[in-house]
Design a protein around this motif. Structure first.
Motif, PDB file in Angstrom:
ATOM      1  N   VAL A 258     -81.750 -46.952 -23.823  1.00 41.32           N
ATOM      2  CA  VAL A 258     -81.316 -45.800 -23.024  1.00 41.32           C
ATOM      3  C   VAL A 258     -80.999 -44.672 -23.998  1.00 41.32           C
ATOM      4  O   VAL A 258     -80.107 -44.806 -24.844  1.00 41.32           O
ATOM      5  CB  VAL A 258     -80.090 -46.157 -22.169  1.00 41.32           C
ATOM      6  CG1 VAL A 258     -79.656 -44.956 -21.334  1.00 41.32           C
ATOM      7  CG2 VAL A 258     -80.410 -47.344 -21.256  1.00 41.32           C
ATOM      8  N   LEU A 259     -81.726 -43.563 -23.873  1.00 38.21           N
ATOM      9  CA  LEU A 259     -81.721 -42.506 -24.881  1.00 38.21           C
ATOM     10  C   LEU A 259     -81.088 -41.213 -24.353  1.00 38.21           C
ATOM     11  O   LEU A 259     -80.801 -41.082 -23.172  1.00 38.21           O
ATOM     12  CB  LEU A 259     -83.162 -42.220 -25.324  1.00 38.21           C
ATOM     13  CG  LEU A 259     -84.032 -43.426 -25.686  1.00 38.21           C
ATOM     14  CD1 LEU A 259     -85.463 -42.971 -25.958  1.00 38.21           C
ATOM     15  CD2 LEU A 259     -83.457 -44.173 -26.882  1.00 38.21           C
ATOM     16  N   ASP A 260     -80.947 -40.246 -25.256  1.00 41.89           N
ATOM     17  CA  ASP A 260     -80.587 -38.852 -24.955  1.00 41.89           C
ATOM     18  C   ASP A 260     -79.265 -38.711 -24.212  1.00 41.89           C
ATOM     19  O   ASP A 260     -79.225 -38.607 -22.983  1.00 41.89           O
ATOM     20  CB  ASP A 260     -81.717 -38.166 -24.178  1.00 41.89           C
ATOM     21  CG  ASP A 260     -82.927 -37.883 -25.038  1.00 41.89           C
ATOM     22  OD1 ASP A 260     -82.869 -38.193 -26.243  1.00 41.89           O
ATOM     23  OD2 ASP A 260     -83.929 -37.372 -24.525  1.00 41.89           O
ATOM     24  N   TRP A 261     -78.194 -38.626 -24.984  1.00 38.85           N
ATOM     25  CA  TRP A 261     -76.844 -38.538 -24.446  1.00 38.85           C
ATOM     26  C   TRP A 261     -76.201 -37.181 -24.689  1.00 38.85           C
ATOM     27  O   TRP A 261     -74.983 -37.036 -24.555  1.00 38.85           O
ATOM     28  CB  TRP A 261     -75.991 -39.642 -25.075  1.00 38.85           C
ATOM     29  CG  TRP A 261     -76.443 -41.009 -24.647  1.00 38.85           C
ATOM     30  CD1 TRP A 261     -77.461 -41.744 -25.184  1.00 38.85           C
ATOM     31  CD2 TRP A 261     -75.912 -41.791 -23.568  1.00 38.85           C
ATOM     32  NE1 TRP A 261     -77.591 -42.941 -24.508  1.00 38.85           N
ATOM     33  CE2 TRP A 261     -76.655 -42.998 -23.520  1.00 38.85           C
ATOM     34  CE3 TRP A 261     -74.872 -41.592 -22.652  1.00 38.85           C
ATOM     35  CZ2 TRP A 261     -76.380 -43.992 -22.577  1.00 38.85           C
ATOM     36  CZ3 TRP A 261     -74.601 -42.577 -21.725  1.00 38.85           C
ATOM     37  CH2 TRP A 261     -75.358 -43.757 -21.687  1.00 38.85           C
ATOM     38  N   GLU A 262     -76.982 -36.156 -25.006  1.00 42.98           N
ATOM     39  CA  GLU A 262     -76.386 -34.877 -25.367  1.00 42.98           C
ATOM     40  C   GLU A 262     -75.767 -34.149 -24.184  1.00 42.98           C
ATOM     41  O   GLU A 262     -74.934 -33.255 -24.362  1.00 42.98           O
ATOM     42  CB  GLU A 262     -77.427 -33.981 -26.051  1.00 42.98           C
ATOM     43  CG  GLU A 262     -78.591 -33.593 -25.192  1.00 42.98           C
ATOM     44  CD  GLU A 262     -79.746 -33.085 -26.035  1.00 42.98           C
ATOM     45  OE1 GLU A 262     -79.604 -33.033 -27.266  1.00 42.98           O
ATOM     46  OE2 GLU A 262     -80.779 -32.754 -25.453  1.00 42.98           O
ATOM     47  N   MET A 263     -76.131 -34.512 -22.949  1.00 45.37           N
ATOM     48  CA  MET A 263     -75.547 -33.888 -21.770  1.00 45.37           C
ATOM     49  C   MET A 263     -74.443 -34.748 -21.158  1.00 45.37           C
ATOM     50  O   MET A 263     -73.977 -34.483 -20.045  1.00 45.37           O
ATOM     51  CB  MET A 263     -76.643 -33.609 -20.734  1.00 45.37           C
ATOM     52  CG  MET A 263     -77.659 -32.582 -21.208  1.00 45.37           C
ATOM     53  SD  MET A 263     -79.181 -32.509 -20.205  1.00 45.37           S
ATOM     54  CE  MET A 263     -78.561 -31.864 -18.658  1.00 45.37           C
ATOM     55  N   ALA A 264     -74.004 -35.787 -21.859  1.00 46.04           N
ATOM     56  CA  ALA A 264     -72.954 -36.674 -21.349  1.00 46.04           C
ATOM     57  C   ALA A 264     -71.663 -35.898 -21.131  1.00 46.04           C
ATOM     58  O   ALA A 264     -71.333 -34.966 -21.873  1.00 46.04           O
ATOM     59  CB  ALA A 264     -72.728 -37.827 -22.313  1.00 46.04           C
ATOM     60  N   ALA A 265     -70.944 -36.285 -20.081  1.00 45.91           N
ATOM     61  CA  ALA A 265     -69.697 -35.608 -19.731  1.00 45.91           C
ATOM     62  C   ALA A 265     -68.893 -36.527 -18.817  1.00 45.91           C
ATOM     63  O   ALA A 265     -69.251 -37.692 -18.618  1.00 45.91           O
ATOM     64  CB  ALA A 265     -69.991 -34.273 -19.041  1.00 45.91           C
ATOM     65  N   VAL A 266     -67.827 -35.994 -18.276  1.00 46.89           N
ATOM     66  CA  VAL A 266     -67.067 -36.659 -17.225  1.00 46.89           C
ATOM     67  C   VAL A 266     -67.361 -35.908 -15.928  1.00 46.89           C
ATOM     68  O   VAL A 266     -67.371 -34.673 -15.906  1.00 46.89           O
ATOM     69  CB  VAL A 266     -65.557 -36.642 -17.529  1.00 46.89           C
ATOM     70  CG1 VAL A 266     -64.759 -37.189 -16.355  1.00 46.89           C
ATOM     71  CG2 VAL A 266     -65.268 -37.454 -18.785  1.00 46.89           C
ATOM     72  N   GLY A 267     -67.607 -36.644 -14.848  1.00 48.32           N
ATOM     73  CA  GLY A 267     -67.904 -35.974 -13.589  1.00 48.32           C
ATOM     74  C   GLY A 267     -68.182 -36.965 -12.476  1.00 48.32           C
ATOM     75  O   GLY A 267     -68.189 -38.182 -12.700  1.00 48.32           O
ATOM     76  N   PRO A 268     -68.442 -36.469 -11.274  1.00 44.17           N
ATOM     77  CA  PRO A 268     -68.745 -37.343 -10.144  1.00 44.17           C
ATOM     78  C   PRO A 268     -70.024 -38.142 -10.376  1.00 44.17           C
ATOM     79  O   PRO A 268     -70.934 -37.708 -11.090  1.00 44.17           O
ATOM     80  CB  PRO A 268     -68.911 -36.359  -8.970  1.00 44.17           C
ATOM     81  CG  PRO A 268     -68.222 -35.120  -9.395  1.00 44.17           C
ATOM     82  CD  PRO A 268     -68.377 -35.048 -10.877  1.00 44.17           C
ATOM     83  N   ARG A 269     -70.086 -39.301  -9.729  1.00 38.77           N
ATOM     84  CA  ARG A 269     -71.250 -40.183  -9.852  1.00 38.77           C
ATOM     85  C   ARG A 269     -72.538 -39.468  -9.447  1.00 38.77           C
ATOM     86  O   ARG A 269     -73.611 -39.718 -10.020  1.00 38.77           O
ATOM     87  CB  ARG A 269     -71.070 -41.402  -8.949  1.00 38.77           C
ATOM     88  CG  ARG A 269     -69.851 -42.253  -9.239  1.00 38.77           C
ATOM     89  CD  ARG A 269     -69.546 -43.189  -8.081  1.00 38.77           C
ATOM     90  NE  ARG A 269     -68.341 -43.977  -8.298  1.00 38.77           N
ATOM     91  CZ  ARG A 269     -68.339 -45.226  -8.760  1.00 38.77           C
ATOM     92  NH1 ARG A 269     -69.484 -45.830  -9.034  1.00 38.77           N
ATOM     93  NH2 ARG A 269     -67.209 -45.876  -8.931  1.00 38.77           N
TER      94      ARG A 269
END
Length: 391
Positions: A258-269
């Motif tokens: 599972v790749l590309d985590w640069e847009m990871a954040a906290v938020g709704p499902r």
């Protein structure tokens, strides 16, 4: 078929790869034990996916404890600041940390993390190195709905891939973590909820990315997002951010990375769920409207994705129309920025009608009119009738 300018892969780097190679060898020698004598193969750039963080592939060998070690490696690094990056900031350390957290807390296949280098001195930008996993991702260019191994696959295999991919999103959302542990994923924009901060962050990205050349369609879409902002956005989870099958490697239709985590954040499902659904709609639209091709209409249908997610988690997706519009606008902002990058690299001339920088403008227009979902239902029913006739 779509015009080549509309689907061609934009240039992603203006770095001298030979120079990067030599600096990488020097850096690696300093990270490994004395006498390791590392050797690094010629650097290459992945051919099909990704236009944001620079991704470089190489093989490395060195001596350690009297034995030869070898790793197939991937470097993720911040793009050169003078090359009109897609995003205003690139927090490589955040990506490394979230991948570490996810890898420790759930069973999804995150790539093997090797080294994290926050200092920009060695290569001219912060970067991290991870192991290269086996497998292939459905390509973005040309879109997998036009020509790919996934398009040619048996429907039952595509269904296996889809269900495994939705299960990945469910696992990420099920990670138990304290607010302190995921504080580094909170977006910095102000707001009384994670979704409000997410929307304010998207607005700031848009204002930065368009460089004063406003896109009327996106302006109208942001007004819609404000006017229809959910009263209750829902509980917050770790959001992968770029949850789509193009960011997963598969072997025999089973995920291997599972790749590309640069847009990871906290938020709704629903941020991830709607993104996964909409990005497939986007590629499906390229196949049908631009290419006159059938695409893959039975893949990642919203009713299937949302129903499976509910079965896995017990959570019924809510405000799905809102989050699908949000996804379309978010992707539109990225595309508008990429258009500026293409202009910078001499790959396109900016159109007089800046709405044309958003390849899926017709989809957003239907969303704002409220006719989008009816047209999808009709297309799904038509596809089902065609399949029944063929059988």
């Amino acid at each position: 078929m779509a015009d080549s300018d509309e689907v061609a892969r934009p240039q992603v780097s203006n770095r001298d790869l030979n120079e990067v190679h030599d600096r990488l060898v020097s850096w690696l020698a300093g990270r490994l034990p004395d006498g390791a004598d590392p050797h690094v193969s010629e650097l290459s750039i992945p051919a099909t996916n990704g236009m944001s963080s620079e991704t470089l592939l190489f093989d490395a060998t060195w001596t350690e404890d009297g034995a030869t070690r070898a790793e197939r490696c991937v470097v993720r690094m911040r793009p050169a600041l003078e090359a009109k990056p897609v995003f205003p900031t690139y927090d490589l350390d955040k990506q490394y940390r979230v991948m570490t957290l996810v890898g420790e807390r759930c069973g999804i296949p995150v790539p093997k993390l090797l080294w994290n280098e926050p200092d920009e001195a060695p290569l001219g930008a912060p970067f991290f190195v991870m192991g290269r996993a086996d497998g292939a991702a459905p390509p973005d260019v040309m879109p997998y709905t036009i020509d790919s191994w996934l398009l040619k696959a048996d429907p039952a295999d595509r269904r296996r891939l889809q269900e495994a991919s939705v299960a990945i999103v469910a696992e990420i959302h099920g990670i138990e973590a304290t607010p302190e542990e995921i504080a580094f994923l909170q977006l910095e924009q102000p707001g009384d909820s994670a979704l409000r901060r997410h929307l304010n962050d998207l607005k700031a990205f848009y204002e930065w990315g368009i460089e004063g050349r406003r896109v009327p369609l996106l302006d109208r879409a942001f007004t819609w997002l404000e006017d229809n902002f959910p009263e209750d956005p829902g509980a917050d989870v770790i959001s992968w951010g770029d949850a789509r099958i193009g960011n997963i490697l598969y072997v025999d239709f089973a995920p291997t990375a599972v790749l590309d985590w640069e847009m990871a954040a906290v938020g709704p499902r629903e941020l991830d769920l709607a993104w996964m659904v909409f990005i497939h709609d986007f590629f499906q639209d390229i196949a049908t409207r631009y290419g006159g091709l059938p695409g893959i209409p039975d893949l990642l249908r919203r009713e299937d994705v949302y129903a499976q997610y509910e079965r896995l988690t017990g959570h019924t997706p809510v405000n799905t129309h809102y989050f699908e519009v949000y996804s379309a606008v978010r992707h539109g902002v990225v595309m508008a920025r990429i258009a500026h990058r293409q202009e910078f690299f001499g790959e396109r001339v900016m159109p007089e009608d800046l709405d044309e920088t958003v390849l899926h403008r017709a989809l957003i227009e239907k969303m704002l009119e409220g006719t989008y979902w009816d047209s999808l239902s009709a297309a799904t029913e038509s596809a089902g009738t065609t399949e029944e006739t063929a059988q």
